[in-house]
Design a protein around this motif. Sequence first.
Motif, mmCIF file in Angstrom:
data_model
loop_
_atom_site.group_PDB
_atom_site.id
_atom_site.type_symbol
_atom_site.label_atom_id
_atom_site.label_comp_id
_atom_site.label_asym_id
_atom_site.label_seq_id
_atom_site.Cartn_x
_atom_site.Cartn_y
_atom_site.Cartn_z
ATOM 1 N N SER A 1 -21.585 6.125 6.275
ATOM 2 C CA SER A 1 -23.037 6.311 6.245
ATOM 3 C C SER A 1 -23.490 7.281 5.160
ATOM 4 C CB SER A 1 -23.523 6.806 7.614
ATOM 5 O OG SER A 1 -22.881 8.027 7.944
ATOM 6 N N THR A 2 -22.561 8.105 4.661
ATOM 7 C CA THR A 2 -22.926 9.061 3.604
ATOM 8 C C THR A 2 -22.653 8.515 2.210
ATOM 9 O OG1 THR A 2 -20.738 10.125 3.575
ATOM 10 C CG2 THR A 2 -22.345 10.948 5.183
ATOM 11 N N GLY A 3 -22.097 7.277 2.145
ATOM 12 C CA GLY A 3 -21.792 6.692 0.848
ATOM 13 C C GLY A 3 -20.390 6.994 0.363
ATOM 14 N N LYS A 4 -19.584 7.632 1.199
ATOM 15 C CA LYS A 4 -18.214 7.971 0.807
ATOM 16 C C LYS A 4 -17.296 6.779 1.063
ATOM 17 C CE LYS A 4 -14.415 11.177 1.797
ATOM 18 N NZ LYS A 4 -13.960 12.315 2.642
ATOM 19 N N PRO A 5 -16.459 6.384 0.089
ATOM 20 C CA PRO A 5 -15.548 5.247 0.288
ATOM 21 C C PRO A 5 -14.587 5.499 1.452
ATOM 22 C CG PRO A 5 -15.668 5.845 -2.022
ATOM 23 C CD PRO A 5 -16.374 6.945 -1.269
ATOM 24 N N ILE A 6 -14.416 4.503 2.306
ATOM 25 C CA ILE A 6 -13.505 4.614 3.443
ATOM 26 C C ILE A 6 -12.179 3.972 3.038
ATOM 27 C CG2 ILE A 6 -13.142 4.074 5.873
ATOM 28 C CD1 ILE A 6 -16.170 3.716 6.118
ATOM 29 N N GLU A 7 -11.216 4.798 2.637
ATOM 30 C CA GLU A 7 -9.937 4.269 2.178
ATOM 31 C C GLU A 7 -8.940 4.106 3.323
ATOM 32 O OE1 GLU A 7 -8.438 6.267 -1.217
ATOM 33 O OE2 GLU A 7 -10.305 6.118 -2.332
ATOM 34 N N THR A 8 -9.130 4.874 4.394
ATOM 35 C CA THR A 8 -8.302 4.685 5.591
ATOM 36 C C THR A 8 -9.184 4.774 6.821
ATOM 37 O OG1 THR A 8 -7.778 7.051 5.757
ATOM 38 C CG2 THR A 8 -6.231 5.661 4.519
ATOM 39 N N ARG A 9 -8.750 4.065 7.863
ATOM 40 C CA ARG A 9 -9.469 4.103 9.140
ATOM 41 C C ARG A 9 -8.460 4.414 10.254
ATOM 42 N NH1 ARG A 9 -11.560 -1.663 9.676
ATOM 43 N NH2 ARG A 9 -9.514 -2.037 8.769
ATOM 44 N N THR A 10 -8.930 4.983 11.340
ATOM 45 C CA THR A 10 -8.030 5.346 12.441
ATOM 46 C C THR A 10 -8.582 4.842 13.772
ATOM 47 O OG1 THR A 10 -9.108 7.484 12.818
ATOM 48 C CG2 THR A 10 -7.265 7.444 11.246
ATOM 49 N N PHE A 11 -7.671 4.589 14.683
ATOM 50 C CA PHE A 11 -8.061 4.343 16.070
ATOM 51 C C PHE A 11 -6.981 4.942 16.969
ATOM 52 C CE2 PHE A 11 -5.425 0.682 15.094
ATOM 53 C CZ PHE A 11 -4.720 0.424 16.256
ATOM 54 N N GLU A 12 -7.347 5.269 18.188
ATOM 55 C CA GLU A 12 -6.448 5.986 19.104
ATOM 56 C C GLU A 12 -6.440 5.306 20.458
ATOM 57 O OE1 GLU A 12 -6.607 10.431 20.856
ATOM 58 O OE2 GLU A 12 -6.402 10.353 18.666
ATOM 59 N N ILE A 13 -5.265 5.247 21.085
ATOM 60 C CA ILE A 13 -5.169 4.711 22.440
ATOM 61 C C ILE A 13 -4.510 5.742 23.349
ATOM 62 C CG2 ILE A 13 -5.039 2.311 21.653
ATOM 63 C CD1 ILE A 13 -2.059 2.356 22.212
ATOM 64 N N GLU A 14 -4.900 5.702 24.597
ATOM 65 C CA GLU A 14 -4.373 6.654 25.575
ATOM 66 C C GLU A 14 -3.274 5.994 26.399
ATOM 67 O OE1 GLU A 14 -5.887 9.278 29.442
ATOM 68 O OE2 GLU A 14 -7.312 8.078 28.272
ATOM 69 N N ILE A 15 -2.142 6.676 26.495
ATOM 70 C CA ILE A 15 -1.029 6.194 27.307
ATOM 71 C C ILE A 15 -1.009 6.993 28.614
ATOM 72 C CG2 ILE A 15 1.460 5.760 27.388
ATOM 73 C CD1 ILE A 15 -0.083 4.249 25.170
ATOM 74 N N LYS A 16 -0.978 6.287 29.719
ATOM 75 C CA LYS A 16 -0.971 6.959 31.017
ATOM 76 C C LYS A 16 0.445 7.036 31.579
ATOM 77 C CE LYS A 16 -5.698 5.701 32.251
ATOM 78 N NZ LYS A 16 -6.567 5.028 33.258
ATOM 79 N N ASP A 17 0.647 8.006 32.441
ATOM 80 C CA ASP A 17 1.948 8.176 33.081
ATOM 81 C C ASP A 17 2.290 6.914 33.863
ATOM 82 O OD1 ASP A 17 4.254 9.639 33.755
ATOM 83 O OD2 ASP A 17 3.387 10.187 35.690
ATOM 84 N N GLY A 18 3.478 6.346 33.602
ATOM 85 C CA GLY A 18 3.916 5.126 34.287
ATOM 86 C C GLY A 18 3.651 3.862 33.505
ATOM 87 N N ASP A 19 3.018 3.975 32.336
ATOM 88 C CA ASP A 19 2.802 2.785 31.500
ATOM 89 C C ASP A 19 4.136 2.179 31.094
ATOM 90 O OD1 ASP A 19 0.122 2.358 31.454
ATOM 91 O OD2 ASP A 19 -0.270 3.434 29.588
ATOM 92 N N THR A 20 4.178 0.845 31.065
ATOM 93 C CA THR A 20 5.378 0.135 30.617
ATOM 94 C C THR A 20 5.190 -0.280 29.162
ATOM 95 O OG1 THR A 20 4.504 -2.014 31.273
ATOM 96 C CG2 THR A 20 5.726 -0.759 32.949
ATOM 97 N N LEU A 21 6.266 -0.806 28.584
ATOM 98 C CA LEU A 21 6.176 -1.268 27.197
ATOM 99 C C LEU A 21 5.152 -2.390 27.064
ATOM 100 C CD1 LEU A 21 7.536 -0.546 24.507
ATOM 101 C CD2 LEU A 21 9.097 -2.468 24.874
ATOM 102 N N ASP A 22 5.070 -3.237 28.093
ATOM 103 C CA ASP A 22 4.121 -4.350 28.034
ATOM 104 C C ASP A 22 2.682 -3.853 28.125
ATOM 105 O OD1 ASP A 22 3.716 -7.244 27.913
ATOM 106 O OD2 ASP A 22 2.871 -6.998 29.923
ATOM 107 N N SER A 23 2.423 -2.842 28.981
ATOM 108 C CA SER A 23 1.049 -2.333 29.065
ATOM 109 C C SER A 23 0.659 -1.624 27.775
ATOM 110 C CB SER A 23 0.901 -1.402 30.271
ATOM 111 O OG SER A 23 1.721 -0.255 30.149
ATOM 112 N N ILE A 24 1.637 -0.950 27.132
ATOM 113 C CA ILE A 24 1.363 -0.320 25.837
ATOM 114 C C ILE A 24 1.055 -1.390 24.791
ATOM 115 C CG2 ILE A 24 2.418 1.010 23.954
ATOM 116 C CD1 ILE A 24 3.921 2.606 26.090
ATOM 117 N N ARG A 25 1.811 -2.489 24.815
ATOM 118 C CA ARG A 25 1.570 -3.599 23.885
ATOM 119 C C ARG A 25 0.137 -4.117 24.017
ATOM 120 N NH1 ARG A 25 1.109 -8.978 24.452
ATOM 121 N NH2 ARG A 25 1.583 -8.817 26.691
ATOM 122 N N LYS A 26 -0.310 -4.291 25.266
ATOM 123 C CA LYS A 26 -1.666 -4.799 25.488
ATOM 124 C C LYS A 26 -2.717 -3.823 24.975
ATOM 125 C CE LYS A 26 -0.400 -7.609 29.503
ATOM 126 N NZ LYS A 26 -0.516 -7.764 30.977
#
Length: 481
Positions: free
Chosen positions: A147-172
């Motif tokens: 919004s300020t006109g600055k080029p966005i060369e990288t973007r980030t996103f974050e996910i929360e892992i809960k206690d007891g999550d399996t590999l399949d739930s992390i995949r989803k």
Amino acid sequence: MASMITSAGSASGMDFESIIAAMVESKTASITNKTTVRKEETNLQISGVGKLKSALESFQEAIKALTEDNGFNERKVTTDQTEENTYFTVSTNEDAANGSYNVSVEKLAQTEKISQKFDTGKTFGAGTLKFTVPGVKDEFGNWTEDSTGKPIETRTFEIEIKDGDTLDSIRKKINNNDYGVTATILNTADGQKLVLDSGFSGDKATFKIEGTGSMADFNYDSTATSSTGATNGAWTVTQKAQSAEIKVDGESIKSDTNEFDNAISGLTITATKVSAKEGGDSKTNTLEVTADYDKVTEKVQNFVSAYNSLMSTMDALYKHNTYTDGENNYDGGELAGDNMLRSLQNQLQSMMSSMGNSTNGLNIYSMGFELESDGTITLNSTDFKEGLTENFNALVNMLTGDDGLLTNFNDTVEEYTKSSGILDKRSESLNMELDRYEEEENENALYLEEYEANLRQRYAKLDTTIANYNNSLSYLQSALI
């Protein structure tokens, strides 16, 4: 119109109902027929104007196919590739030019892929995973901006892992993103293998994962790994991101994707397979770009068909009504005898027939056009292609130049079809007339209700008077006997 339910004449025995019905019917015909006829005629005109506008717009589309986007610059692409060994495909843009080139595909674009093994059924503690992926470039190769006109060369996103999550739930959870990163699980004999794909190709397409809590083993940084097969923390690089590369006449050209837009001006080359090797070097294939006069002729033939269709529509709309004993049969067109329609049709036909000679001595006849007696035109494809071959620039200028036939056609028609143009204003005026006639109909309906009510009052009095006279007469007759 609501009718009053009475029984006029019930007292006297006179058939006043028939008299009232006849009088109301006569009055209705005298005051409503004129409004009804004018309303129907207006609706016919509204329909006719709509059909005329639609026909003119279709005609414009055929014109614009030749006048916009360098419409005469059709190019045909041929290569010596076989169906079994197609290494690249080619499409032409509006400014493509004739030429011959030797092309080879050295590399295809790849995304970053990494994998890591886990025990089957493993569960994880709480933590977070932060992903960093490249920004997005626009069609000109520039980074999109914030919004300020600055080029966005990288973007980030974050996910929360809960206690007891399996590999399949992390995949989803990973797959529930809008950034292109995908996760899959391979169930192997040694356990489960999580495979991540960055979704971005190109030599400079970085991919980074930062884990907290139990996710520390998920840390990854593509800038710290130089080759496929290397390890990076707990991850194994199964495929390193890379750009696509082609060679054109020996010159190397790279692209972050498999599409090379304007690597050769006016062409888009899409790499589909790495070229076969020949003596250690990539085998080249010939790419030739030539004028496609068949395609141009097809466009002009579409214009001819659109012109003839427009003339046919105009003739049908203009056709006069016939009359029988002075009564209009309404068997003509919806714009029967319309001056505006006839004026436009004459103008278009005159523009076609009066196309004069150019400096090269060209006219519509030498271009292959022929005028028919019914006002339509035909195109001699052979003569037209000959004209393209011998006088391409002069012919194109005669049709699409500033004072070209097609340019003048479009300018004339645009005055009728544009928003708030001649036809829009005509439709608006007709709809206002229609509203007035509908108001008249409502007023007529009220008047007729009052007229019938007044008749019934008058005949009710007459009915009572006659009944009284009949009663008196009966009394006198009985008294004399």
